[in-house]
Design an enzyme around this catalytic site. Structure first.
Site, PDB file in Angstrom:
ATOM      1  N   TRP A 161      27.885  39.149  54.064  1.00  0.00           N
ATOM      2  CA  TRP A 161      27.613  37.873  53.376  1.00  0.00           C
ATOM      3  C   TRP A 161      28.863  37.021  53.303  1.00  0.00           C
ATOM      4  CZ3 TRP A 161      22.904  36.958  53.918  1.00  0.00           C
ATOM      5  CH2 TRP A 161      21.922  37.917  53.707  1.00  0.00           C
ATOM      6  N   ASP A 198      30.356  33.915  45.184  1.00  0.00           N
ATOM      7  CA  ASP A 198      28.956  34.247  45.444  1.00  0.00           C
ATOM      8  C   ASP A 198      28.647  35.447  44.554  1.00  0.00           C
ATOM      9  OD1 ASP A 198      26.557  35.267  46.360  1.00  0.00           O
ATOM     10  OD2 ASP A 198      27.132  35.355  48.476  1.00  0.00           O
ATOM     11  N   LYS A 203      18.097  38.638  43.533  1.00  0.00           N
ATOM     12  CA  LYS A 203      18.717  39.952  43.431  1.00  0.00           C
ATOM     13  C   LYS A 203      18.718  40.458  41.993  1.00  0.00           C
ATOM     14  CE  LYS A 203      19.701  39.923  47.822  1.00  0.00           C
ATOM     15  NZ  LYS A 203      20.846  39.203  48.362  1.00  0.00           N
TER      16      LYS A 203
HETATM   17  C1  LIG Z   1      21.209  38.406  49.617  1.00  0.00           C
HETATM   18  C2  LIG Z   1      22.530  37.797  49.566  1.00  0.00           C
HETATM   19  C3  LIG Z   1      22.802  36.526  50.116  1.00  0.00           C
HETATM   20  C4  LIG Z   1      21.764  35.735  50.882  1.00  0.00           C
HETATM   21  O1  LIG Z   1      20.769  35.283  50.058  1.00  0.00           O
HETATM   22  P1  LIG Z   1      19.582  34.369  50.628  1.00  0.00           P
HETATM   23  O2  LIG Z   1      19.038  33.784  49.362  1.00  0.00           O
HETATM   24  O3  LIG Z   1      18.642  35.298  51.312  1.00  0.00           O
HETATM   25  O4  LIG Z   1      20.142  33.361  51.540  1.00  0.00           O
HETATM   26  C5  LIG Z   1      24.067  36.010  49.975  1.00  0.00           C
HETATM   27  N1  LIG Z   1      25.036  36.679  49.333  1.00  0.00           N
HETATM   28  C6  LIG Z   1      24.826  37.913  48.787  1.00  0.00           C
HETATM   29  C7  LIG Z   1      25.942  38.600  48.080  1.00  0.00           C
HETATM   30  C8  LIG Z   1      23.565  38.500  48.894  1.00  0.00           C
HETATM   31  O5  LIG Z   1      23.368  39.716  48.343  1.00  0.00           O
END
Ligand SMILES: *Cc1c(COP(=O)(O)O)cnc(C)c1O
Length: 357
Positions: free
Chosen positions: A100, A167, A191
């Site tokens: 990511w 993030d 998540k």
């Molecule tokens: C799942 C995830 C993403 C991507 O998320 P999307 O909403 O599917 O684009 C980005 N960063 C992390 C840390 C993730 O776990």
């Protein structure tokens, strides 16, 4: 149906109460006689829900007045581009702690000068790099606090000499965060705080408007702050479910209580991984994530992997297959997962060990 234990990495398990409330709202949103799926986002009832959701975020994370919260579509992956569009002028650094983080960097590198300041790619992202110099002339440093795929986590809020962007897709609301230390915190809701379809961004307001490029309207955070995340039709239902999930977090005692609960679950599983002769953890111990627990068969027992997977499945375990880039197993212990679910997995590991003696 037999009892199942859901350890999906995302979309995540959601609290039962949030599901029940959402089902009710699909039938009738706040007594309006209209489903939440059909309610106009310009009604008073919806505006109140929107306001309440923002207020819950601010309350739960003690977000200071310097910051605003917005909810948008496009996933965390589109936020990778937002970050660069809104903040990248001269140079930005990314801490490369997994796939990511790499994807975030790739988007920024397509916009301007962005580079990896340190990387743990040499050991398949099983640790969090430290000891690197942070140049003072960076526009920002970007970190991924929880590496969902590899099970590593940055559990403290860095004191950073340049604006810090994080993030927090997969560990938001699992711990108290000192929001004042960040210029921007963003992530996908799916998540740990809701269903797929909505992202959250916590933005330091005075950080915007400093780049010289033209930012398309939809990609400009200022548009969404000014319009209260209602510049265009917001992802109404996803926000509704997130609202109910946040209310559940609050009723459980907030992020402080979540932290305690999540640590307890993680400790239970990690101690079994460390004790059980058939399994080993993949992440460096000091960087182990409390959200995503990654483990593989111990050396010499690799051939048992498929058998354990089938055994666990037979005992109701769902979603424990590791990401293809790590292999083995991954159990995601997001907020709504109960200690009893983790105990069931641990019992299953113990039983399997006995069986193989
Ligand atoms: C799942 C995830 C993403 C991507 O998320 P999307 O909403 O599917 O684009 C980005 N960063 C992390 C840390 C993730 O776990």
């Amino acid at each position: 149906m037999a009892k199942v234990h859901v350890f999906n990495a995302g979309p995540c398990l959601l609290p039962e109460i949030a599901l029940e409330k959402s089902i009710e709202a699909i039938r009738d949103f706040k007594g309006t006689g209209v489903s939440v799926l059909s309610i106009s986002h310009r009604t008073k009832e919806w505006e109140e829900t929107m306001e309440e959701t923002r207020a819950l975020w601010k309350e739960l994370l003690h977000i200071p007045d310097t910051h605003e919260v917005v909810f948008l579509g496009g996933g965390a992956s589109l936020q990778f581009l937002y970050v660069a569009m809104n903040y990248l002028e001269h140079k930005a650094a990314y801490l490369e702690t997994g796939v990511w983080a790499k994807k975030a960097l790739k988007e920024a590198a397509g916009i301007g000068n962005a580079y990896a300041i340190a990387s743990s790619a040499d050991k398949n992202y099983t640790y969090i790099p430290k000891g690197y110099e942070i140049p003072h002339d960076l526009d920002y440093l970007h970190i991924t606090t929880n590496n969902t795929i590899y099970g590593t986590e940055i559990k403290e809020d860095y004191d950073c000499p340049v604006p810090l962007i994080a993030d927090m897709s997969s560990d938001i609301m699992s711990r108290p965060v000192d929001v004042s230390k960040y210029q921007l915190i963003y992530g996908g809701a799916q998540k740990n705080v809701g269903p797929a379809g909505v992202i959250f961004a916590i933005i330091r307001k005075d950080s915007l408007g400093k780049v010289t490029r033209h930012i398309p309207t939809m990609l400009d955070y200022r548009t969404h702050i000014d319009k209260g995340s209602m510049f265009n039709t917001p992802p109404v239902f996803a926000i509704y479910v997130m609202n109910e999930t946040l209310k559940w977090i609050k009723s459980m005692g907030g992020v402080e209580a979540m932290r305690k609960r999540d640590e307890e679950k993680a400790a239970l599983l990690y101690s079994e991984i460390d004790r059980n002769s058939l399994f080993v953890g993949t992440a460096a111990k000091e960087n182990r994530s409390i959200m995503n627990v990654c483990f593989v068969m111990a050396p010499g027992h690799e051939a048992l992997q498929d058998e354990f997977m089938a055994f666990a499945k037979g005992h109701g375990m769902i979603g424990i297959k590791g990401h293809r880039s790590v292999g083995g197993f991954r159990a995601s212990l997001y907020n709504a997962c109960e200690l009893s679910d983790v105990q069931a997995l641990v019992d299953c590991m113990k039983e399997f060990e006995e069986l193989k003696k």
